[in-house]
Design a protein around this motif. Sequence first.
Motif, PDB file in Angstrom:
ATOM      1  N   LEU A  88      38.658  32.692  21.754  1.00 43.48           N
ATOM      2  CA  LEU A  88      37.919  31.410  22.007  1.00 43.48           C
ATOM      3  C   LEU A  88      38.796  30.126  21.661  1.00 43.48           C
ATOM      4  N   VAL A  89      39.636  30.272  20.721  1.00 44.79           N
ATOM      5  CA  VAL A  89      40.555  29.092  20.402  1.00 44.79           C
ATOM      6  C   VAL A  89      41.608  29.021  21.772  1.00 44.79           C
ATOM      7  N   GLY A  90      42.042  29.917  22.366  1.00 36.30           N
ATOM      8  CA  GLY A  90      42.913  30.016  23.431  1.00 36.30           C
ATOM      9  C   GLY A  90      42.005  29.247  24.642  1.00 36.30           C
ATOM     10  N   GLY A  91      40.867  29.645  24.836  1.00 31.28           N
ATOM     11  CA  GLY A  91      40.128  28.793  25.809  1.00 31.28           C
ATOM     12  C   GLY A  91      39.707  27.313  25.581  1.00 31.28           C
ATOM     13  N   ALA A  92      39.504  27.057  24.218  1.00 33.56           N
ATOM     14  CA  ALA A  92      39.492  25.503  23.727  1.00 33.56           C
ATOM     15  C   ALA A  92      40.982  24.841  24.235  1.00 33.56           C
ATOM     16  N   GLU A  93      41.925  25.516  23.906  1.00 39.02           N
ATOM     17  CA  GLU A  93      43.399  24.833  24.034  1.00 39.02           C
ATOM     18  C   GLU A  93      43.555  24.533  25.650  1.00 39.02           C
ATOM     19  N   LEU A  94      43.078  25.415  26.415  1.00 36.38           N
ATOM     20  CA  LEU A  94      43.114  25.324  27.888  1.00 36.38           C
ATOM     21  C   LEU A  94      42.367  24.118  28.292  1.00 36.38           C
ATOM     22  N   LEU A  95      40.932  24.000  27.731  1.00 30.90           N
ATOM     23  CA  LEU A  95      40.285  22.903  28.075  1.00 30.90           C
ATOM     24  C   LEU A  95      40.553  21.773  27.769  1.00 30.90           C
ATOM     25  N   THR A  96      41.175  21.613  26.345  1.00 34.32           N
ATOM     26  CA  THR A  96      41.712  20.313  25.858  1.00 34.32           C
ATOM     27  C   THR A  96      42.920  20.144  26.064  1.00 34.32           C
ATOM     28  N   ILE A 136      44.481  16.785  26.135  1.00 31.70           N
ATOM     29  CA  ILE A 136      44.119  15.768  25.328  1.00 31.70           C
ATOM     30  C   ILE A 136      45.190  15.973  24.076  1.00 31.70           C
ATOM     31  N   PRO A 137      46.109  14.915  23.666  1.00 24.25           N
ATOM     32  CA  PRO A 137      47.195  15.382  22.735  1.00 24.25           C
ATOM     33  C   PRO A 137      46.458  15.638  21.448  1.00 24.25           C
ATOM     34  N   THR A 138      46.487  16.724  20.789  1.00 20.78           N
ATOM     35  CA  THR A 138      46.036  16.929  19.374  1.00 20.78           C
ATOM     36  C   THR A 138      46.966  17.966  18.687  1.00 20.78           C
ATOM     37  N   PHE A 175      42.568  25.599  12.564  1.00 21.00           N
ATOM     38  CA  PHE A 175      42.445  24.025  12.265  1.00 21.00           C
ATOM     39  C   PHE A 175      43.116  23.782  10.930  1.00 21.00           C
ATOM     40  N   GLY A 176      44.082  24.318  10.630  1.00 17.14           N
ATOM     41  CA  GLY A 176      44.992  23.908   9.295  1.00 17.14           C
ATOM     42  C   GLY A 176      44.305  24.300   8.089  1.00 17.14           C
ATOM     43  N   LEU A 177      43.225  24.965   8.182  1.00 12.60           N
ATOM     44  CA  LEU A 177      42.519  25.306   6.839  1.00 12.60           C
ATOM     45  C   LEU A 177      42.901  26.717   6.353  1.00 12.60           C
ATOM     46  N   HIS A 178      43.297  26.834   5.114  1.00  6.45           N
ATOM     47  CA  HIS A 178      43.520  27.957   4.260  1.00  6.45           C
ATOM     48  C   HIS A 178      42.089  28.577   3.691  1.00  6.45           C
ATOM     49  N   TYR A 179      41.617  29.717   3.965  1.00  4.18           N
ATOM     50  CA  TYR A 179      40.522  30.229   3.519  1.00  4.18           C
ATOM     51  C   TYR A 179      40.783  30.995   2.363  1.00  4.18           C
ATOM     52  N   PRO A 180      40.263  30.863   1.257  1.00  6.02           N
ATOM     53  CA  PRO A 180      40.443  31.718   0.039  1.00  6.02           C
ATOM     54  C   PRO A 180      39.758  33.034   0.533  1.00  6.02           C
TER      55      PRO A 180
END
Length: 135
Positions: A84-92, A95-97, A117-122
């Motif tokens: 899903l994140v790969g699809g979001a990367e293609l769509l966006t 846009i530089p992020t 998204f740069g989050l570290h989950y415990p």
Amino acid sequence: MNKNKLITACVLSGAILASFSVNAEEKTYLQGFSSKINQGFFNIGTGFIEIPKNIVNISHEQNIFVGLTWGTLRGVGHAVSRTLVGGAELLTSPIPTDDYISPPYVWERFSEDTRYFGLHYPGYWTHYGPLDHGK
């Protein structure tokens, strides 16, 4: 005739994507765009590799039973998420992020957990590699 145009477009876009320097400190807009396109395609196509990755990593840290059960469940979750994140990367991609996922490709830093998204989950089975400085 349309087949020739498609082949020409693929060859030209491949040449443009391959011509960028990987070790550049600052990315230009076109480098960021091509990087997100590459990450999007590869994360959609190789998201399923998260399943054996999590089985191996959790089996290595715990035991084979925990790896086959919890590693499979966690791997399926990460596989769906990476796709899903790969699809979001293609769509966006225009846009530089910042990167949405770390490591950007499933085969990079294979022994590390995937983070979004740069989050570290415990979590008990969370392992950060040498490039994360233990964060």
